[in-house]
Each structure stands twice: as C-alpha cells, then as structure tokens.
Design a protein around this motif. Structure first.
Motif, PDB file in Angstrom:
ATOM      1  N   VAL A   5      25.373  26.628  60.517  1.00  0.00           N
ATOM      2  CA  VAL A   5      24.793  27.299  59.349  1.00  0.00           C
ATOM      3  C   VAL A   5      25.790  28.275  58.732  1.00  0.00           C
ATOM      4  O   VAL A   5      26.031  28.266  57.512  1.00  0.00           O
ATOM      5  N   VAL A   6      26.393  29.110  59.574  1.00  0.00           N
ATOM      6  CA  VAL A   6      27.347  30.110  59.071  1.00  0.00           C
ATOM      7  C   VAL A   6      28.577  29.435  58.476  1.00  0.00           C
ATOM      8  O   VAL A   6      29.024  29.764  57.367  1.00  0.00           O
ATOM      9  N   GLY A   7      29.133  28.479  59.217  1.00  0.00           N
ATOM     10  CA  GLY A   7      30.336  27.809  58.744  1.00  0.00           C
ATOM     11  C   GLY A   7      30.128  27.036  57.460  1.00  0.00           C
ATOM     12  O   GLY A   7      30.966  27.079  56.545  1.00  0.00           O
ATOM     13  N   SER A   8      28.991  26.353  57.365  1.00  0.00           N
ATOM     14  CA  SER A   8      28.709  25.578  56.158  1.00  0.00           C
ATOM     15  C   SER A   8      28.468  26.475  54.953  1.00  0.00           C
ATOM     16  O   SER A   8      28.929  26.186  53.840  1.00  0.00           O
ATOM     17  N   SER A   9      27.756  27.573  55.160  1.00  0.00           N
ATOM     18  CA  SER A   9      27.461  28.487  54.051  1.00  0.00           C
ATOM     19  C   SER A   9      28.727  29.159  53.542  1.00  0.00           C
ATOM     20  O   SER A   9      29.003  29.160  52.326  1.00  0.00           O
ATOM     21  N   ILE A  10      29.486  29.735  54.461  1.00  0.00           N
ATOM     22  CA  ILE A  10      30.728  30.412  54.064  1.00  0.00           C
ATOM     23  C   ILE A  10      31.723  29.405  53.503  1.00  0.00           C
ATOM     24  O   ILE A  10      32.361  29.646  52.468  1.00  0.00           O
ATOM     25  N   GLY A  11      31.865  28.256  54.177  1.00  0.00           N
ATOM     26  CA  GLY A  11      32.809  27.236  53.709  1.00  0.00           C
ATOM     27  C   GLY A  11      32.449  26.711  52.333  1.00  0.00           C
ATOM     28  O   GLY A  11      33.319  26.534  51.472  1.00  0.00           O
ATOM     29  N   GLY A  12      31.155  26.465  52.110  1.00  0.00           N
ATOM     30  CA  GLY A  12      30.724  25.995  50.801  1.00  0.00           C
ATOM     31  C   GLY A  12      30.964  27.029  49.715  1.00  0.00           C
ATOM     32  O   GLY A  12      31.390  26.698  48.598  1.00  0.00           O
ATOM     33  N   ALA A  13      30.716  28.295  50.036  1.00  0.00           N
ATOM     34  CA  ALA A  13      30.946  29.366  49.058  1.00  0.00           C
ATOM     35  C   ALA A  13      32.426  29.491  48.734  1.00  0.00           C
ATOM     36  O   ALA A  13      32.813  29.661  47.569  1.00  0.00           O
ATOM     37  N   VAL A  14      33.273  29.420  49.761  1.00  0.00           N
ATOM     38  CA  VAL A  14      34.725  29.481  49.531  1.00  0.00           C
ATOM     39  C   VAL A  14      35.170  28.345  48.619  1.00  0.00           C
ATOM     40  O   VAL A  14      35.961  28.546  47.683  1.00  0.00           O
ATOM     41  N   LEU A  15      34.660  27.145  48.885  1.00  0.00           N
ATOM     42  CA  LEU A  15      35.032  25.989  48.068  1.00  0.00           C
ATOM     43  C   LEU A  15      34.623  26.184  46.610  1.00  0.00           C
ATOM     44  O   LEU A  15      35.410  25.925  45.682  1.00  0.00           O
ATOM     45  N   ILE A  16      33.401  26.638  46.389  1.00  0.00           N
ATOM     46  CA  ILE A  16      32.926  26.862  45.014  1.00  0.00           C
ATOM     47  C   ILE A  16      33.750  27.940  44.329  1.00  0.00           C
ATOM     48  O   ILE A  16      34.173  27.786  43.169  1.00  0.00           O
ATOM     49  N   TYR A  17      33.991  29.041  45.029  1.00  0.00           N
ATOM     50  CA  TYR A  17      34.794  30.121  44.454  1.00  0.00           C
ATOM     51  C   TYR A  17      36.198  29.638  44.097  1.00  0.00           C
ATOM     52  O   TYR A  17      36.734  29.977  43.030  1.00  0.00           O
ATOM     53  N   SER A  40      45.715  45.056  37.601  1.00  0.00           N
ATOM     54  CA  SER A  40      44.282  44.738  37.655  1.00  0.00           C
ATOM     55  C   SER A  40      43.863  44.130  38.989  1.00  0.00           C
ATOM     56  O   SER A  40      42.664  43.956  39.239  1.00  0.00           O
ATOM     57  N   PHE A  41      44.836  43.832  39.854  1.00  0.00           N
ATOM     58  CA  PHE A  41      44.491  43.308  41.172  1.00  0.00           C
ATOM     59  C   PHE A  41      43.644  44.308  41.951  1.00  0.00           C
ATOM     60  O   PHE A  41      42.740  43.934  42.708  1.00  0.00           O
ATOM     61  N   ILE A  42      43.910  45.604  41.760  1.00  0.00           N
ATOM     62  CA  ILE A  42      43.133  46.641  42.441  1.00  0.00           C
ATOM     63  C   ILE A  42      41.676  46.608  41.981  1.00  0.00           C
ATOM     64  O   ILE A  42      40.760  46.893  42.739  1.00  0.00           O
ATOM     65  N   THR A  43      41.475  46.219  40.724  1.00  0.00           N
ATOM     66  CA  THR A  43      40.121  46.159  40.174  1.00  0.00           C
ATOM     67  C   THR A  43      39.363  44.928  40.658  1.00  0.00           C
ATOM     68  O   THR A  43      38.158  45.001  40.960  1.00  0.00           O
ATOM     69  N   THR A  44      40.041  43.805  40.755  1.00  0.00           N
ATOM     70  CA  THR A  44      39.376  42.536  41.071  1.00  0.00           C
ATOM     71  C   THR A  44      39.285  42.260  42.570  1.00  0.00           C
ATOM     72  O   THR A  44      38.448  41.449  42.988  1.00  0.00           O
ATOM     73  N   TRP A  45      40.120  42.898  43.379  1.00  0.00           N
ATOM     74  CA  TRP A  45      40.093  42.630  44.824  1.00  0.00           C
ATOM     75  C   TRP A  45      38.729  42.912  45.453  1.00  0.00           C
ATOM     76  O   TRP A  45      38.231  42.100  46.248  1.00  0.00           O
ATOM     77  N   PRO A  46      38.061  44.036  45.124  1.00  0.00           N
ATOM     78  CA  PRO A  46      36.735  44.260  45.719  1.00  0.00           C
ATOM     79  C   PRO A  46      35.728  43.167  45.384  1.00  0.00           C
ATOM     80  O   PRO A  46      34.782  42.943  46.148  1.00  0.00           O
ATOM     81  N   VAL A  47      35.901  42.491  44.250  1.00  0.00           N
ATOM     82  CA  VAL A  47      34.981  41.403  43.897  1.00  0.00           C
ATOM     83  C   VAL A  47      35.013  40.326  44.972  1.00  0.00           C
ATOM     84  O   VAL A  47      33.962  39.796  45.378  1.00  0.00           O
ATOM     85  N   GLN A  48      36.198  39.992  45.455  1.00  0.00           N
ATOM     86  CA  GLN A  48      36.315  38.972  46.499  1.00  0.00           C
ATOM     87  C   GLN A  48      35.810  39.490  47.843  1.00  0.00           C
ATOM     88  O   GLN A  48      35.215  38.736  48.624  1.00  0.00           O
ATOM     89  N   VAL A  49      36.041  40.770  48.105  1.00  0.00           N
ATOM     90  CA  VAL A  49      35.596  41.346  49.374  1.00  0.00           C
ATOM     91  C   VAL A  49      34.080  41.270  49.500  1.00  0.00           C
ATOM     92  O   VAL A  49      33.532  40.903  50.542  1.00  0.00           O
ATOM     93  N   PHE A  50      33.369  41.605  48.405  1.00  0.00           N
ATOM     94  CA  PHE A  50      31.914  41.660  48.445  1.00  0.00           C
ATOM     95  C   PHE A  50      31.269  40.334  48.058  1.00  0.00           C
ATOM     96  O   PHE A  50      30.037  40.244  48.013  1.00  0.00           O
ATOM     97  N   ALA A  51      32.064  39.322  47.765  1.00  0.00           N
ATOM     98  CA  ALA A  51      31.511  38.038  47.314  1.00  0.00           C
ATOM     99  C   ALA A  51      30.823  37.273  48.436  1.00  0.00           C
ATOM    100  O   ALA A  51      30.139  36.277  48.166  1.00  0.00           O
ATOM    101  N   PHE A  52      30.978  37.711  49.688  1.00  0.00           N
ATOM    102  CA  PHE A  52      30.396  36.986  50.814  1.00  0.00           C
ATOM    103  C   PHE A  52      29.355  37.825  51.556  1.00  0.00           C
ATOM    104  O   PHE A  52      29.055  37.566  52.715  1.00  0.00           O
ATOM    105  N   THR A  53      28.809  38.832  50.881  1.00  0.00           N
ATOM    106  CA  THR A  53      27.792  39.686  51.505  1.00  0.00           C
ATOM    107  C   THR A  53      26.473  38.932  51.639  1.00  0.00           C
ATOM    108  O   THR A  53      25.857  38.566  50.645  1.00  0.00           O
ATOM    109  N   CYS A  54      26.055  38.708  52.865  1.00  0.00           N
ATOM    110  CA  CYS A  54      24.769  38.029  53.111  1.00  0.00           C
ATOM    111  C   CYS A  54      24.203  38.386  54.472  1.00  0.00           C
ATOM    112  O   CYS A  54      23.237  37.768  54.925  1.00  0.00           O
ATOM    113  N   GLY A  55      24.801  39.387  55.130  1.00  0.00           N
ATOM    114  CA  GLY A  55      24.368  39.751  56.480  1.00  0.00           C
ATOM    115  C   GLY A  55      22.921  40.190  56.555  1.00  0.00           C
ATOM    116  O   GLY A  55      22.280  40.069  57.611  1.00  0.00           O
TER     117      GLY A  55
END
Length: 471
Positions: free
Chosen positions: A275-287, A239-254
């Motif tokens: 701004v970029v570092g705080s947003s991405i860093g905060g999202a990583v922490l929450i995830y 199931s790793f093949i199924t869930t891996w794209p979820v993490q790839v697309f979890a940071f789409t905000c461009g």
C-alpha cells in the motif's frame, strides 16, 4: 518491552500462518468448551482501495507547481529532489505502520502510540494534527471557490460562443461553495476511510486526466500556447528556495496511515508495504510526468499553475480545469476524518487504551475507533460548519496556511514517525539499529525543514512582495 497488539488473528476459516493451524470460530470454541479463544475481527478494506485513498490524500493542487519547481533547478535535480522527497515520505509511513503494530488491535492512532511513548504529550500531538488537517481542508474550500468561476466561464464559452456569458450566479464562487458543501457534508460524515474509496477513484482519474493534458500538449501544442523558454538539465535559480518546500510537503499523508492500518484486511507488513509503496510510487510517477512534460513544454516561461498555462479555448483544457476542482473536492473528506479523530482524542484524553482481551470480540463498526454516533455527528458538523464559514467569508489564507503547513505537515510526515518509532524500539533488541538510527535521522531532517520553512515564511512577512501579499 512493548507488546504487539496490532498483529491480526483472523476468525473462523482463516489460517494462523505462524503455526499453520486453523483458528476455530466462536461457536465451535463454545461447543468445545475452550475458554481462551481469540476472537478478533478483521478489516474490510482491500489493497486497491487503500492505495487509492492514500494516493488521493497525497495528490493535491501542489502537483500543478511541480513544473515550476523543475524549472528552478533543471531536469536532473528536479527529478532527484522529487524521488528523494517521496522516499523520505515513504520511510515515514513505514515507521508509522511499525508503530501501529504495537497498539491495541485495530485501534491505532497518533494518540494511542503517544500513550505508549510520550503520554503527557499525546494531546498536543493530536492538537497539532487536528489544526493542520482543519487548515488544509479550509484551503481546499477556498481553492474550489476561487477556481469554479473561471472553470464555468471557460466551459460556457467553449460549449456556446465566446460572446455568450454565463449567468451571474454561476460566476459566484460562494454559490458553488454552498452547492458543493451539500455533497461534501455527507461524505465527510462517513465513519470509515474505506467508505471514501469511490470518490478517491474519481479523484485519481482527474489526476490522470491532467497527466494526459501535459503529455498531449507537449507533443501537439495547442494554438495560442506560450512560447517555450530555455530548458536546462541543471540550472539552479533563486526560486529554488521557494519551490523546494512544495516537493517536501507533496507527500504528506501520515494522518491517514493509521486508519488504513486499522481497516486493511489482513494488515500484514507485506500488504502494508504494498500500500505504501504503491501510493508513494504512483504519486512520484505522476509528479515526475507533470513536471518533466510541463517544463519541456514551456521551459523557463512556465508558471506556478501548469493548467493555467494552456489556452482555455478548447473543451479539452476546460475539462482539465474542472478535473482539478474534482480532485481537490474529493480530497476534502480525507482531511476531515483525521481532524475529527484527533479532536475526539483531545476531548477524551483521559481515556486509556487497553489491549483487547482474549475472549473479547471487536465489532465490525468498531474497527478503527469507538466514537459514539452522537460524538461523531457533533464533531463532523462543527468541522464542516466552521470550515465552510471561514471559506465563505475569507478569500486568502495563504500565509496562515503556510505556517500551519510548515509545522503541521513536517510534524506528521517526519518528526512524529521518527520520534515515536525511536521511543518504542530503542530498547528492543529485535529491531535493527540501522532502522533506529534512520528514525533519528528522519527527526533531524524534519527539524531542519521546520526551521527552514518557518524562516522562509517569516522572511516573506518581514519583506512582502510588491503586490503586498507577502508571497
């Protein structure tokens, strides 16, 4: 050599940091007879509001799947892949800020950058982004329609009695969709991204509430919680093949990086990096928190929706389900705005972007775009109405949206940032060659993700699961 029009010179009492001299105001320049005064308006958004808007764009219903993604690989690989995906997503955002720096003053967009790099393809780039954002916005509406009946039932039973049922209209997802559109339509009509900062504050509070739930329920499990399965530090499953794209697309905000660049007050590289570092860093922490504590609570028995794993027999969990609806609800306008901007560029593709002249002022309401009020209203109404109609009559667009996401999200997050930056800087001796090669590597990574995800989606179309959904 491409000129940098994005660097901001402030008006009146602000200091020119490059030369440590004060820039005169328009009135003073006129009195002094100066004919070459630079009059460029600054943005109004703060770092905090920009971080919240970008973080709200990142966070979505995908966070509910992170515990399952960790269960498919183990704790250590799950942590590493999340950090890696966040780092790659952040690098793409950094490249977009550097591209924006080379566009006309606070007029940056994918279309504006494409006109400097691949002018013939600018319309196609915007079309792909518009389709992606429109598809995601419809997905949000369908999720809200499907979640609200369960949320209402849970709250009603918890606040009254298990034997008391809510009225029939309250269990209709279509009814709630109509009611929410009354709120969403005005929000989607706001011209500037920074105007949505208050809804982003509420949405991020909802995400924080989910974090509180997973931590609290780990240390003090609720009665009726599913027993914990096996927990592994490293354990890859199919199931790793199924869930891996979820993490790839979890940071789409461009898609919202350019509006943030246009609206941020004093949009220097340092402030944008914060701004970029705080947003991405905060999202990583929450995830990571949701993934780790969710996985440790349920182990191998964890499901695809972590909030659904907890027994909805308490108001604490029922409010958490409502918080997810609120999070998704206030993410909707953040998809409508870039969709509207891209459609405007598509319908007026003959417009040529020119740098602001030395004596030409930029009005406050023009910062970040020059769409007329009529165009703005018509495009917003079309996007909202079409999205509502599709969501009202359709209950499941999962397979269609998976194809849109695998192509559109990858294009926005990886392929375009790397490709546009490489084209702009490949002949610029002031740009690090390492950074230029990194941009090429990002494009290659994006192409790999597209091929992998499209192949995965096609496989599920050809070999649907037993329930016939294909997923």
């Amino acid at each position: 050599m491409v000129h940098e029009y994005g660097a901001v010179k402030l008006v009146a009492t602000e200091h020119d940091f490059a030369g440590d001299r004060e820039v005169c105001s328009t009135e003073d320049s006129a009195l002094l007879g100066s004919g070459n005064a630079t009059v460029l308006k600054d943005g109004h958004a703060t770092i905090f509001s920009s971080v919240c808007n970008l973080a709200n764009t990142i966070l979505g219903s995908g966070m509910l799947t992170f515990p399952l993604a960790m269960a498919s690989a183990g704790v250590i690989p799950g942590i590493i892949t999340c950090v890696f995906s966040g780092t790659v997503g952040g690098f793409g955002l950094y490249l977009l800020t550097q591209c924006a720096r080379r566009t006309p003053h606070r007029r940056s967009s994918f279309f504006a950058v494409a006109q400097l790099t691949f002018p013939q393809a600018a319309v196609f780039f915007d079309a792909a982004i518009a389709i992606k954002c429109f598809g995601v916005s419809i997905g949000y509406l369908i999720i809200i329609k499907s979640l609200m009946p369960n949320v209402v039932a849970s709250l009603y039973h918890d606040l009254t009695s298990p034997s008391t049922n809510p009225p029939e209209w309250a269990l209709s997802g279509s009814t709630w969709l109509f009611l929410f559109m009354i709120v969403l339509a005005p929000l989607a009509s706001l011209r500037r991204l920074d105007s949505l900062r208050h809804t982003s504050y509420i949405a991020l509070f909802s995400a924080a509430y989910l974090v509180v739930i997973v931590i609290r329920c780990y240390f003090k499990p609720l009665e009726g919680t599913v027993p914990r399965g096996d927990v592994h530090l490293v354990h890859f499953t199919s199931s790793f093949i199924t869930t891996w794209p979820v993490q790839v697309f979890a940071f789409t905000c461009g898609q919202n990086m350019f509006p943030i660049f246009n609206e941020l007050k004093t949009n220097s590289d340092r402030r944008l990096n914060i701004v970029v570092g705080s947003s991405i860093g905060g999202a990583v922490l929450i995830y990571e928190v949701i993934a780790v504590f969710g996985y440790l609570t349920f182990g191998s028995n964890v499901g695809a929706n972590i909030i659904a794993m907890y027994p909805s027999t308490s108001v604490f969990i029922a409010v958490g389900q409502l918080a997810i609806v609120v999070l998704i609800l206030f993410s909707y306008p953040l998809q409508v705005q870039p969709c509207r901007t891209c459609l405007d560029k598509i319908f007026h593709s003959q417009q040529v972007y020119k740098p602001v002249g030395e004596n030409e002022a930029v009005e406050d309401d023009e910062v970040g775009g020059d769409m007329s009020a009529v165009k703005h209203a018509v495009l917003t109404a079309a996007i909202v109405a079409c999205g509502f109609a599709i969501a009202y009559y359709v209950d499941n667009l999962q397979m269609v949206l998976s194809f849109v996401g695998s192509t559109g999200s990858t294009t926005i997050s990886f392929i375009l940032p790397g490709l546009l930056f490489w084209k702009l800087t490949k002949d610029d001796p002031t740009v690090s060659r390492v950074l230029n090669r990194g941009a090429i590597a990002l494009v290659a990574y994006g192409c790999f993700v597209v091929v992998f995800c499209l192949g995965f989606n096609i496989y599920h179309v050809m070999h649907p699961s037993r329930d016939g959904t294909g997923v």
